[in-house]
Design a protein around this motif. Structure first.
Motif, PDB file in Angstrom:
ATOM      1  N   VAL A  15      -4.348 -15.031  -5.309  1.00 48.45           N
ATOM      2  CA  VAL A  15      -3.173 -15.152  -3.981  1.00 48.45           C
ATOM      3  C   VAL A  15      -1.993 -15.348  -4.042  1.00 48.45           C
ATOM      4  O   VAL A  15      -1.456 -15.685  -4.962  1.00 48.45           O
ATOM      5  CB  VAL A  15      -4.248 -16.377  -3.071  1.00 48.45           C
ATOM      6  CG1 VAL A  15      -3.593 -18.184  -3.556  1.00 48.45           C
ATOM      7  CG2 VAL A  15      -4.459 -16.432  -1.782  1.00 48.45           C
ATOM      8  N   HIS A  17      -0.420 -12.939  -4.344  1.00 52.09           N
ATOM      9  CA  HIS A  17      -0.031 -11.621  -5.685  1.00 52.09           C
ATOM     10  C   HIS A  17       0.251 -10.656  -5.336  1.00 52.09           C
ATOM     11  O   HIS A  17       1.118  -9.650  -5.929  1.00 52.09           O
ATOM     12  CB  HIS A  17      -0.369 -11.655  -7.247  1.00 52.09           C
ATOM     13  CG  HIS A  17       0.057 -13.162  -8.162  1.00 52.09           C
ATOM     14  ND1 HIS A  17      -0.596 -13.333  -8.710  1.00 52.09           N
ATOM     15  CD2 HIS A  17       0.385 -13.927  -7.197  1.00 52.09           C
ATOM     16  CE1 HIS A  17      -0.277 -14.422 -10.206  1.00 52.09           C
ATOM     17  NE2 HIS A  17       0.558 -14.819  -8.613  1.00 52.09           N
ATOM     18  N   GLY A  18      -0.160 -10.336  -3.866  1.00 47.71           N
ATOM     19  CA  GLY A  18       0.087  -8.563  -3.144  1.00 47.71           C
ATOM     20  C   GLY A  18      -1.290  -7.958  -3.214  1.00 47.71           C
ATOM     21  O   GLY A  18      -0.802  -6.478  -3.607  1.00 47.71           O
ATOM     22  N   THR A  21      -1.231  -6.244   0.184  1.00 52.80           N
ATOM     23  CA  THR A  21       0.290  -5.532   0.527  1.00 52.80           C
ATOM     24  C   THR A  21      -0.240  -4.096  -0.454  1.00 52.80           C
ATOM     25  O   THR A  21      -0.102  -2.393   0.091  1.00 52.80           O
ATOM     26  CB  THR A  21       0.999  -6.053  -0.581  1.00 52.80           C
ATOM     27  OG1 THR A  21       1.157  -6.759   0.350  1.00 52.80           O
ATOM     28  CG2 THR A  21       2.652  -4.741   0.220  1.00 52.80           C
ATOM     29  N   ASN A 145       2.236  -6.364 -10.761  1.00 49.25           N
ATOM     30  CA  ASN A 145       3.611  -6.292  -9.254  1.00 49.25           C
ATOM     31  C   ASN A 145       4.552  -6.821  -9.018  1.00 49.25           C
ATOM     32  O   ASN A 145       4.538  -8.508  -9.341  1.00 49.25           O
ATOM     33  CB  ASN A 145       2.116  -6.414  -8.843  1.00 49.25           C
ATOM     34  CG  ASN A 145       2.414  -6.331  -6.989  1.00 49.25           C
ATOM     35  OD1 ASN A 145       3.025  -5.420  -7.121  1.00 49.25           O
ATOM     36  ND2 ASN A 145       2.182  -6.595  -6.169  1.00 49.25           N
ATOM     37  N   LYS A 146       5.278  -7.113  -7.617  1.00 50.46           N
ATOM     38  CA  LYS A 146       5.616  -7.772  -7.510  1.00 50.46           C
ATOM     39  C   LYS A 146       7.579  -7.560  -8.715  1.00 50.46           C
ATOM     40  O   LYS A 146       8.562  -8.399  -8.612  1.00 50.46           O
ATOM     41  CB  LYS A 146       6.239  -8.574  -7.565  1.00 50.46           C
ATOM     42  CG  LYS A 146       5.473  -9.520  -5.643  1.00 50.46           C
ATOM     43  CD  LYS A 146       4.837 -10.424  -5.486  1.00 50.46           C
ATOM     44  CE  LYS A 146       4.045 -11.177  -4.898  1.00 50.46           C
ATOM     45  NZ  LYS A 146       4.308 -12.052  -4.225  1.00 50.46           N
ATOM     46  N   SER A 184       5.906  -1.924  -7.720  1.00 48.63           N
ATOM     47  CA  SER A 184       6.602  -2.937  -6.437  1.00 48.63           C
ATOM     48  C   SER A 184       4.888  -2.706  -5.563  1.00 48.63           C
ATOM     49  O   SER A 184       5.537  -1.464  -4.869  1.00 48.63           O
ATOM     50  CB  SER A 184       7.870  -2.942  -6.297  1.00 48.63           C
ATOM     51  OG  SER A 184       8.071  -3.752  -4.877  1.00 48.63           O
ATOM     52  N   ALA A 185       4.854  -3.678  -4.613  1.00 39.07           N
ATOM     53  CA  ALA A 185       3.196  -2.900  -4.165  1.00 39.07           C
ATOM     54  C   ALA A 185       4.401  -2.560  -2.206  1.00 39.07           C
ATOM     55  O   ALA A 185       4.443  -1.741  -1.504  1.00 39.07           O
ATOM     56  CB  ALA A 185       2.323  -3.704  -4.063  1.00 39.07           C
TER      57      ALA A 185
END
Ligand code: GDP
Length: 420
Positions: A15, A17-18, A21, A145-146, A184-185
């Protein structure tokens, strides 16, 4: 609908983590956000003097809607790449994700695992990877991601890749079937366009990786298996069972059998999208009519198959299960509800035969007294009412199930063998 081959894609991961998005970004960059949604956000952006229209604005609005309690359904969204037409099947966080993932309609072929670079492997990352492996996901694309949050640091990326690789090894998911992309979403790095922020990465973007997935093979060679969802009476036609063909082909004139109700006859008509068709194939939602079958002869949970290769009815079956969440322990005699295709049947876990070591897949203990959350085991199951189910090695589409109790999915599994 598009003519391109179809792929069911699961988007999994811990949860926050994107996942949403990323789905939003994929839809946006493939031009798949419905026109009216774009229009609405464009108008609002202009009204608020923000000018222009960008992804962040759509996502801000989605976030606001979420705060207002409007559910943003990222499941069942669709987009396409050059090669494929993708449907995003249920996503974790959705109430019935696990159940749906296991029991049919939304069976995913491949998965995108989203792992935030700043957080790394988290509890649900483990859970979903384990599940993906148990349920037979073919390929996994890991979006680290991120990356913006960790300043696009290559070492951080490598660390996460290494941790996820360890996790895949632990659950014996073949690492050659996994690929990794730093994303990066939110900013859009390496989603559809290679990012200047990651000069150290020269692999595929996420969209390219999706485009390069192998094509799922439709199970047309297996015998017909059509789990019945509902049975209607339609004037002028008669009894019309409806359902989705999981495997095989149904032709007008075929002799079919419904199990476990154990009745059968000749297929007179097949209807799809309100039109009569001479044959139907895997993935088709059909209504059909069989000579001599009345409304009360068959029911939801029956499986329709060829009369000469009828669906298997289990006296008992042996299955591999993974216990996902159970407040205490599971012992022999436990009788929860098994959800398999469209059937829901109370089944007794008659014996717990083996406990497996999840890190090696080898037997850790013979005939253990109990199993609990996190355990994988081989169990023998006795349905309390007749249940049609197949060995997953023969017909995987009809060989998996979810175990539910107390309003939760407590375990998932696949059938190893059936004792008729
Ligand atoms: P989900 O629970 O996995 O679906 O996660 P969400 O998509 O809802 O994202 C959780 C939070 O992380 C939201 O506030 C997002 O705006 C943010 N987020 C998602 N992806 C990224 C990213 O690539 N970079 C940054 N900085 N934030 C992100």
């Amino acid at each position: 609908m598009s003519d391109k081959p179809h792929q069911n894609l699961a988007v999994i991961g811990h949860v926050d983590h994107g996942k949403s998005t990323m789905v939003g970004r994929l839809l946006f960059e493939t031009g798949s956000v419905p026109e009216h949604v774009i229009e609405q956000h464009r108008e609002e952006a202009e009204e608020k003097g923000k000018g222009g229209f960008e992804f962040a604005y759509v996502m801000d609005n989605l976030a606001e809607e979420r705060e207002r309690g409007v559910t943003i359904d990222i499941a069942h969204q669709e987009f396409d790449t050059d090669e494929y037409y993708f449907t995003i099947v249920d996503c974790p966080g959705h109430r019935d994700f696990v159940k749906n993932m296991i029991t049919g309609a939304s069976q995913a072929d491949n998965a995108v695992l989203v792992v935030a670079a700043d957080d790394g492997v988290a509890p649900q990352t483990r859970e979903h990877v384990f599940l993906a492996r148990t349920l037979g996901i073919d390929e996994m694309i890991v979006a680290v991601n991120k990356m913006d949050v960790v300043d696009y640091d290559e070492n951080k990326y490598k660390e996460v890749v290494s941790d996820v690789t360890d996790l895949l090894n632990q659950v014996a998911f073949p690492t050659e079937d996994a690929s990794f992309v730093p994303t990066s979403a939110f900013e859009g790095d390496n989603v559809s366009e290679p990012s200047e922020n990651t000069p150290w990465y020269d692999g595929d973007t996420l969209l390219e990786s999706l485009n390069n997935l192998p094509e799922p093979q439709p199970p047309t060679d297996a015998p017909l298996r059509l789990p019945i969802q509902d049975v209607y009476t339609i004037s002028g036609i008669g009894t019309v069972p409806v359902g989705r063909i999981e495997t095989g082909i149904m032709n007008v004139g075929d002799n079919v059998s419904f199990q476990p109700s154990d009745v059968g006859g000749e297929v007179k008509t097949i209807e799809m999208h309100h039109e009569e068709v001479p044959e139907a194939e895997p993935g088709d939602n059909v209504g059909f009519n069989v000579r001599g079958i009345g409304k009360d002869d068959i029911r939801r949970g029956d499986v329709c198959g060829p009369a000469d290769e009828p669906p298997t009815v289990a006296e008992t079956f042996q299955a591999q299960v993974v216990v996902m969440q159970h407040p205490s322990v599971i012992t022999a005699g436990y009788t929860p509800v098994f959800h398999a295709h469209t059937a829901q049947v109370a089944c007794t876990i008659e014996s717990i035969d083996q406990k497996m070591d999840p890190s090696t897949g080898e037997v850790a203990e013979e005939n253990p007294d109990f199993i609990q959350s996190g355990d994988a085991a081989v169990v023998t199951v006795r349905p309390q009412k007749p249940l049609s189910i197949e060995p997953s090695s023969e017909i995987p589409e009809l060989g998996s199930f979810a175990v539910r109790d107390m309003g939760q999915t407590i375990a998932a599994g696949k059938v190893l063998s059936v004792n008729e």
